[in-house]
Scaffold this motif. Structure first.
Motif, PDB file in Angstrom:
ATOM      1  N   LYS A  46       1.297 -23.250   4.978  1.00  0.00           N
ATOM      2  CA  LYS A  46      -0.138 -23.424   5.229  1.00  0.00           C
ATOM      3  C   LYS A  46      -0.411 -23.426   6.722  1.00  0.00           C
ATOM      4  N   ASP A  47      -1.645 -23.025   7.087  1.00  0.00           N
ATOM      5  CA  ASP A  47      -2.043 -23.029   8.492  1.00  0.00           C
ATOM      6  C   ASP A  47      -2.508 -24.424   8.901  1.00  0.00           C
ATOM      7  N   ASP A  48      -3.002 -24.556  10.131  1.00  0.00           N
ATOM      8  CA  ASP A  48      -3.435 -25.852  10.665  1.00  0.00           C
ATOM      9  C   ASP A  48      -4.620 -26.436   9.902  1.00  0.00           C
ATOM     10  N   ASN A  49      -5.378 -25.594   9.206  1.00  0.00           N
ATOM     11  CA  ASN A  49      -6.537 -26.060   8.439  1.00  0.00           C
ATOM     12  C   ASN A  49      -6.198 -26.351   6.977  1.00  0.00           C
ATOM     13  N   GLY A  50      -4.917 -26.224   6.613  1.00  0.00           N
ATOM     14  CA  GLY A  50      -4.501 -26.504   5.245  1.00  0.00           C
ATOM     15  C   GLY A  50      -4.642 -25.337   4.287  1.00  0.00           C
ATOM     16  N   ARG A  51      -5.035 -24.169   4.797  1.00  0.00           N
ATOM     17  CA  ARG A  51      -5.149 -22.977   3.943  1.00  0.00           C
ATOM     18  C   ARG A  51      -3.810 -22.256   3.904  1.00  0.00           C
ATOM     19  N   ARG A  52      -3.473 -21.754   2.722  1.00  0.00           N
ATOM     20  CA  ARG A  52      -2.189 -21.071   2.615  1.00  0.00           C
ATOM     21  C   ARG A  52      -2.204 -19.747   3.365  1.00  0.00           C
ATOM     22  N   ILE A  53      -1.081 -19.406   3.930  1.00  0.00           N
ATOM     23  CA  ILE A  53      -0.912 -18.144   4.649  1.00  0.00           C
ATOM     24  C   ILE A  53      -0.398 -17.113   3.657  1.00  0.00           C
ATOM     25  N   GLU A  54      -0.948 -15.905   3.714  1.00  0.00           N
ATOM     26  CA  GLU A  54      -0.570 -14.873   2.760  1.00  0.00           C
ATOM     27  C   GLU A  54       0.034 -13.664   3.457  1.00  0.00           C
ATOM     28  N   ASP A  55       0.949 -13.006   2.751  1.00  0.00           N
ATOM     29  CA  ASP A  55       1.474 -11.709   3.164  1.00  0.00           C
ATOM     30  C   ASP A  55       0.645 -10.656   2.453  1.00  0.00           C
ATOM     31  N   THR A  56       0.128  -9.704   3.196  1.00  0.00           N
ATOM     32  CA  THR A  56      -0.681  -8.634   2.611  1.00  0.00           C
ATOM     33  C   THR A  56       0.087  -7.323   2.718  1.00  0.00           C
ATOM     34  N   GLU A  57       0.085  -6.569   1.646  1.00  0.00           N
ATOM     35  CA  GLU A  57       0.683  -5.237   1.628  1.00  0.00           C
ATOM     36  C   GLU A  57      -0.397  -4.216   1.305  1.00  0.00           C
ATOM     37  N   TRP A  58      -0.302  -3.043   1.924  1.00  0.00           N
ATOM     38  CA  TRP A  58      -1.267  -1.974   1.706  1.00  0.00           C
ATOM     39  C   TRP A  58      -0.620  -0.865   0.901  1.00  0.00           C
ATOM     40  N   HIS A  59      -1.354  -0.353  -0.069  1.00  0.00           N
ATOM     41  CA  HIS A  59      -0.860   0.693  -0.959  1.00  0.00           C
ATOM     42  C   HIS A  59      -1.809   1.891  -0.882  1.00  0.00           C
ATOM     43  N   ARG A  60      -1.238   3.083  -0.855  1.00  0.00           N
ATOM     44  CA  ARG A  60      -2.031   4.315  -0.890  1.00  0.00           C
ATOM     45  C   ARG A  60      -2.168   4.721  -2.352  1.00  0.00           C
ATOM     46  N   ILE A  61      -3.418   4.812  -2.822  1.00  0.00           N
ATOM     47  CA  ILE A  61      -3.694   5.145  -4.214  1.00  0.00           C
ATOM     48  C   ILE A  61      -4.262   6.563  -4.273  1.00  0.00           C
ATOM     49  N   THR A  62      -3.741   7.367  -5.177  1.00  0.00           N
ATOM     50  CA  THR A  62      -4.219   8.735  -5.382  1.00  0.00           C
ATOM     51  C   THR A  62      -4.679   8.885  -6.827  1.00  0.00           C
ATOM     52  N   CYS A  63      -5.893   9.421  -6.986  1.00  0.00           N
ATOM     53  CA  CYS A  63      -6.484   9.633  -8.315  1.00  0.00           C
ATOM     54  C   CYS A  63      -6.824  11.115  -8.456  1.00  0.00           C
ATOM     55  N   PHE A  64      -6.656  11.633  -9.658  1.00  0.00           N
ATOM     56  CA  PHE A  64      -6.960  13.034  -9.914  1.00  0.00           C
ATOM     57  C   PHE A  64      -8.107  13.179 -10.899  1.00  0.00           C
ATOM     58  N   ASN A  65      -8.802  14.289 -10.802  1.00  0.00           N
ATOM     59  CA  ASN A  65      -9.817  14.749 -11.744  1.00  0.00           C
ATOM     60  C   ASN A  65     -10.814  13.677 -12.157  1.00  0.00           C
ATOM     61  N   GLY A  66     -10.875  13.315 -13.445  1.00  0.00           N
ATOM     62  CA  GLY A  66     -11.886  12.378 -13.937  1.00  0.00           C
ATOM     63  C   GLY A  66     -11.815  11.017 -13.287  1.00  0.00           C
ATOM     64  N   VAL A  67     -10.613  10.458 -13.146  1.00  0.00           N
ATOM     65  CA  VAL A  67     -10.469   9.156 -12.496  1.00  0.00           C
ATOM     66  C   VAL A  67     -10.916   9.279 -11.037  1.00  0.00           C
ATOM     67  N   GLY A  68     -10.512  10.343 -10.375  1.00  0.00           N
ATOM     68  CA  GLY A  68     -10.897  10.553  -8.978  1.00  0.00           C
ATOM     69  C   GLY A  68     -12.395  10.676  -8.795  1.00  0.00           C
ATOM     70  N   LYS A  69     -13.039  11.383  -9.704  1.00  0.00           N
ATOM     71  CA  LYS A  69     -14.493  11.553  -9.631  1.00  0.00           C
ATOM     72  C   LYS A  69     -15.199  10.208  -9.789  1.00  0.00           C
ATOM     73  N   THR A  70     -14.767   9.413 -10.762  1.00  0.00           N
ATOM     74  CA  THR A  70     -15.391   8.114 -10.993  1.00  0.00           C
ATOM     75  C   THR A  70     -15.141   7.164  -9.822  1.00  0.00           C
ATOM     76  N   VAL A  71     -13.926   7.161  -9.296  1.00  0.00           N
ATOM     77  CA  VAL A  71     -13.612   6.308  -8.141  1.00  0.00           C
ATOM     78  C   VAL A  71     -14.487   6.699  -6.954  1.00  0.00           C
ATOM     79  N   GLU A  72     -14.628   7.992  -6.707  1.00  0.00           N
ATOM     80  CA  GLU A  72     -15.472   8.452  -5.599  1.00  0.00           C
ATOM     81  C   GLU A  72     -16.910   7.969  -5.774  1.00  0.00           C
ATOM     82  N   GLN A  73     -17.429   8.011  -6.998  1.00  0.00           N
ATOM     83  CA  GLN A  73     -18.823   7.642  -7.246  1.00  0.00           C
ATOM     84  C   GLN A  73     -19.073   6.141  -7.216  1.00  0.00           C
TER      85      GLN A  73
END
Length: 137
Positions: A46-73
């Motif tokens: 936890k940090d000095d304020n008592g909040r937990r510290i988190e590890d963040t990971e970034w992921h590259r997501i690729t969508c095709f066709n119908g899923v891609g169209k809906t995600v874009e919209q």
């Protein structure tokens, strides 16, 4: 054996879409996932304020066709989504003849965990899920 991954997190930026010369819609976005950081004894740090510290990971997501169209919209920066798909590894040689490696998640399904943006750009709609079987190509 099966290559299956399920991630739930926050969208890092507005999805970017393009269409190939063959007509395939491809949409990319980044997804942040977090987990509590732990010390050598397994206790949450936890940090000095008592909040937990988190590890963040970034992921590259690729969508095709119908899923891609809906995600874009309907997907926008900051939304919470769950992605079900598979891990895909790539290898290429760059312009300086250096071999590079990358990893991305090919999404079969994206479930909205917060309200989707409306097609006109505002907030609206209900939580929903989309997969390639739901949308005609």
């Amino acid at each position: 054996m099966q290559n299956l991954v399920i991630l739930a997190g926050n969208v890092g930026a507005t999805p970017e879409a393009r269409t190939t010369q063959g007509g395939t819609k491809i949409t990319h976005f980044s997804l942040a996932t977090s987990r509590p950081k732990r010390d050598s004894n397994g206790k949450t740090i936890k940090d000095d304020n008592g909040r937990r510290i988190e590890d963040t990971e970034w992921h590259r997501i690729t969508c095709f066709n119908g899923v891609g169209k809906t995600v874009e919209q309907y997907v926008d920066k900051g939304m919470k989504v769950m992605v079900r798909g598979r891990i895909h590894y790539t290898r290429w040689t760059d312009n300086e003849n250096i071999e590079r490696y990358g990893v991305e998640i090919i999404a079969d399904e994206v479930t909205f965990l917060t309200r989707a943006k409306s097609a006109s750009g505002g907030q609206g709609g209900n939580d929903s899920s989309v997969d390639d079987d739901d949308i005609p190509f």
